[in-house]
Design an enzyme around this catalytic site. Structure first.
Site, PDB file in Angstrom:
ATOM      1  N   LYS A  43       0.837  -1.193   0.000  1.00 12.31           N
ATOM      2  CA  LYS A  43       0.000   0.000   0.000  1.00 12.31           C
ATOM      3  C   LYS A  43       0.878   1.251   0.000  1.00 12.31           C
ATOM      4  O   LYS A  43       2.011   1.202   0.470  1.00 12.31           O
ATOM      5  CB  LYS A  43      -0.866   0.036   1.272  1.00 12.31           C
TER       6      LYS A  43
ATOM      7  N   ARG B 266     -10.278 -11.480   2.161  1.00 11.02           N
ATOM      8  CA  ARG B 266     -11.109 -12.557   1.613  1.00 11.02           C
ATOM      9  C   ARG B 266     -10.381 -13.901   1.662  1.00 11.02           C
ATOM     10  O   ARG B 266     -11.008 -14.954   1.802  1.00 11.02           O
ATOM     11  CB  ARG B 266     -11.551 -12.195   0.186  1.00 11.02           C
TER      12      ARG B 266
HETATM   13  N1  BES Z   1      -8.146  -3.630   4.420  1.00 16.91           N
HETATM   14  C1  BES Z   1      -8.334  -3.239   3.085  1.00 16.91           C
HETATM   15  C2  BES Z   1      -9.655  -2.482   2.866  1.00 16.91           C
HETATM   16  C3  BES Z   1      -9.754  -1.156   3.547  1.00 16.91           C
HETATM   17  C4  BES Z   1      -9.364  -0.003   2.890  1.00 16.91           C
HETATM   18  C5  BES Z   1     -10.282  -1.059   4.800  1.00 16.91           C
HETATM   19  C6  BES Z   1      -9.488   1.225   3.513  1.00 16.91           C
HETATM   20  C7  BES Z   1     -10.413   0.172   5.426  1.00 16.91           C
HETATM   21  C8  BES Z   1     -10.007   1.319   4.769  1.00 16.91           C
HETATM   22  C9  BES Z   1      -8.337  -4.465   2.190  1.00 16.91           C
HETATM   23  O1  BES Z   1      -7.523  -5.509   2.603  1.00 16.91           O
HETATM   24  C10 BES Z   1      -7.830  -4.025   0.861  1.00 16.91           C
HETATM   25  O2  BES Z   1      -6.687  -3.665   0.779  1.00 16.91           O
HETATM   26  N2  BES Z   1      -8.683  -4.065  -0.157  1.00 16.91           N
HETATM   27  C11 BES Z   1      -8.324  -3.657  -1.466  1.00 16.91           C
HETATM   28  C12 BES Z   1      -8.863  -4.694  -2.422  1.00 16.91           C
HETATM   29  C13 BES Z   1      -8.327  -4.559  -3.813  1.00 16.91           C
HETATM   30  C14 BES Z   1      -6.842  -4.876  -3.838  1.00 16.91           C
HETATM   31  C15 BES Z   1      -9.081  -5.507  -4.711  1.00 16.91           C
HETATM   32  C16 BES Z   1      -8.956  -2.299  -1.705  1.00 16.91           C
HETATM   33  O3  BES Z   1     -10.047  -2.047  -1.235  1.00 16.91           O
HETATM   34  O4  BES Z   1      -8.307  -1.492  -2.359  1.00 16.91           O
HETATM   35 MN    MN Z   2      -5.538  -5.312   1.949  1.00 15.54          MN
END
Ligand code: BES
Ligand code: MN
Ligand code: ZN
Length: 496
Positions: free
Chosen positions: A273, A347
């Site tokens: 990230k 997931r």
């Molecule tokens: N934990 C994150 C989702 C999230 C983002 C929670 C912001 C709270 C605040 C999750 O693991 C994630 O990174 N999801 C990605 C999925 C994508 C790579 C398909 C996302 O939402 O960008």
């Molecule tokens: Mn994530």
């Protein structure tokens, strides 16, 4: 903050809080206090042209006839449609206003304050509950905060003739304990709260009669949980699954299972990230936190139902041993997954936890909570959790629980089209969808790990676990969202 109830004469020190509606006659507490202070209250109201609209405050500093430090009139708005949640907000607003007044103790004077359709005891209990919810602070790491900057209010007493107030509050207070536990878990930094230490905190529920079982990596490996283990393999912290069993119902009743995503820190893994805002990912265990708090609430009030909370705890780190984009893992269900993006890790964790839950407990219903996608925040901001289910009856029950508690949900689409987005060239599925509908394709992924005929809902709480700004009963920070929702869902549908 200690909360007590009394019908006796009002204490002679601290602040006196008098709530008022903007319509109808002023309550007895107001009339009595005005008489006692020789009309000082009415004169102050007149001088300030005070109207008791919702949240409006008039502060009257120690009239000479009384020893109390001050009298605070607080507006409750219109009495018509005043709801239980409004009562909680009122309690919250009172605490918000009292904190900066540097009061050590206060009494909320409720005699004669009544709302249509609400029983007096329940009204008082909800005001008290809202006050307690708003009084939460996570300040264990502030070592240099001066005493004069800390809230001083330690005693709140509720003055009401209603005898039912105290027992009504006792029930809400147990739920409040669960909400506070969730807030604590969500607020903890990831160097303190990691899978092992999280599991250790769950052990505390044993005191309430909850049976706590912990699985480590060796057991998960035996069970074939390649999907969950792949996420944790870049971390030096051992992954864990915790099952918290509360069997308060009939012996033969199938349990309801709550499943939580507990990523104690989500760096994204090799699909790293951006660093800006990454600290927020300490609360990527918000689903697990809510499930743990809900179990505390349900066990704390000795619910008449069989409920199991199961949480998957992992840390998602980049490392020489971390899983790579393109890796294929095999889940406990036997289905294989091509990991296109290591940041879509929640997931992968839930896939194995959901499967294990169904194999182990043959549940009556499965509800998972997860901070699963950023996309749900785009759709619903911080107003609703996203609800995904194919079961209309379950959707209705959860929606009703949300409206009753203020932990609101909004139903989102989950269709075959979303499932089609998961096609992989070399494995049974990808772990990401296509462009758009990211929350729905994530839900469709989870659906592949739900057995036929199982009643299941997925709640994406990415926008709800953390509260970005103060609300009436929720200070900025960990919200405790989901605890009351799950507790109420059990109370309304499984208890006699
Ligand atoms: N934990 C994150 C989702 C999230 C983002 C929670 C912001 C709270 C605040 C999750 O693991 C994630 O990174 N999801 C990605 C999925 C994508 C790579 C398909 C996302 O939402 O960008
Ligand atoms: Mn994530
Ligand atoms: Zn995540």
């Amino acid at each position: 903050m200690q909360i007590t109830f009394s019908a006796a004469a009002m204490p002679k020190s601290g602040a006196i809080i008098i709530p008022l509606f903007e319509d109808g006659k002023p309550p007895k507490s107001y009339v009595d206090m005005d008489a006692k202070t020789d009309g000082a209250i009415a004169r102050a109201v007149k001088a300030a042209a005070f109207k008791p609209g919702k949240g409006k405050v008039l502060e009257i500093v120690s009239p000479p006839e009384i020893d109390n430090s001050r009298i605070v009139l607080i507006g409750a708005g219109a009495s018509k449609d005043f709801s239980l949640l409004d009562a909680e907000s009122l309690g919250g607003v009172i605490v918000t206003r009292l904190f900066p007044m540097r009061e050590k103790s206060a009494v909320i004077a409720l005699s004669g304050f009544s709302a249509k359709k609400i029983e007096a005891g329940e009204l008082a209990a909800r005001i008290a509950y809202g006050a307690r919810m708003r009084s939460y602070r996570f300040d264990k790491y502030r070592t240099t905060e001066k005493a004069e900057d800390k809230p001083m209010l330690t005693k709140m007493s509720i003055n009401t003739p209603a005898k039912s107030a105290k027992p009504a509050f006792a029930k809400h207070d147990k739920i409040g304990d669960g909400v506070f536990m969730t807030r604590d878990l969500v607020s903890e930094p990831a160097n303190i709260l990691y899978p092992g230490s999280f599991a250790a905190r769950c052990k505390a529920l044993t005191k309430l009669g909850v049976k706590v079982k912990i699985l480590g990596e060796a057991e998960m490996k035996k069970l074939g949980m390649g999907s969950l283990l792949g996420v944790g393999q870049g971390s030096v912290r051992e992954s864990k699954i915790v099952a918290m069993e509360w069997l308060g119902g009939k012996k033969d009743d199938a349990p309801v299972c709550f499943v939580g995503k507990g990523v104690t820190f989500d760096t994204g893994g090799i699909s790293l990230k951006p660093s800006k805002g990454m600290e927020d990912m300490k609360w990527d265990m918000g689903g697990a936190g809510a499930v743990t708090g809900a179990m505390m609430a349900i066990a704390g009030r000795k619910a008449n139902a069989n409920v199991i909370g199961i949480i998957g705890l992992v840390e998602n780190m980049p490392d020489g041993n971390a899983q790579r984009p393109g890796d294929v893992v095999k889940s406990m269900s036997g289905q294989t997954i091509e990991v296109i993006n290591t940041d879509a890790e929640g997931r992968l964790v839930l896939a194995d936890v959901l499967w294990w839950t169904q194999e182990t407990y043959a549940p009556a219903a499965v509800i998972d909570l997860a901070t699963l996608t950023g996309a749900i925040i785009m759709a619903l901001a911080h107003e609703f959790g996203g609800m995904f289910t194919k079961d209309d009856k379950l959707a209705k029950q959860l929606d009703a629980a949300g409206q009753a508690t203020g932990d609101l949900l909004w139903r989102m689409p989950l269709t075959k089209n979303h499932d089609d987005m998961l096609k992989s060239d070399i494995a049974d599925m990808h772990n990401v969808g296509g462009a758009g509908a990211g929350s729905s394709s994530a839900a469709a992924f989870l659906a592949r790990f739900i057995k036929k005929g199982v009643s299941w809902a997925h709640l994406d709480i990415a926008g709800m676990a953390w509260n970005p700004k103060d609300k009436a009963t929720i200070p900025k920070g960990g919200s405790g969202y989901g605890v009351r929702l799950l507790d109420e869902y059990i109370r309304a549908n499984f208890e006699k």
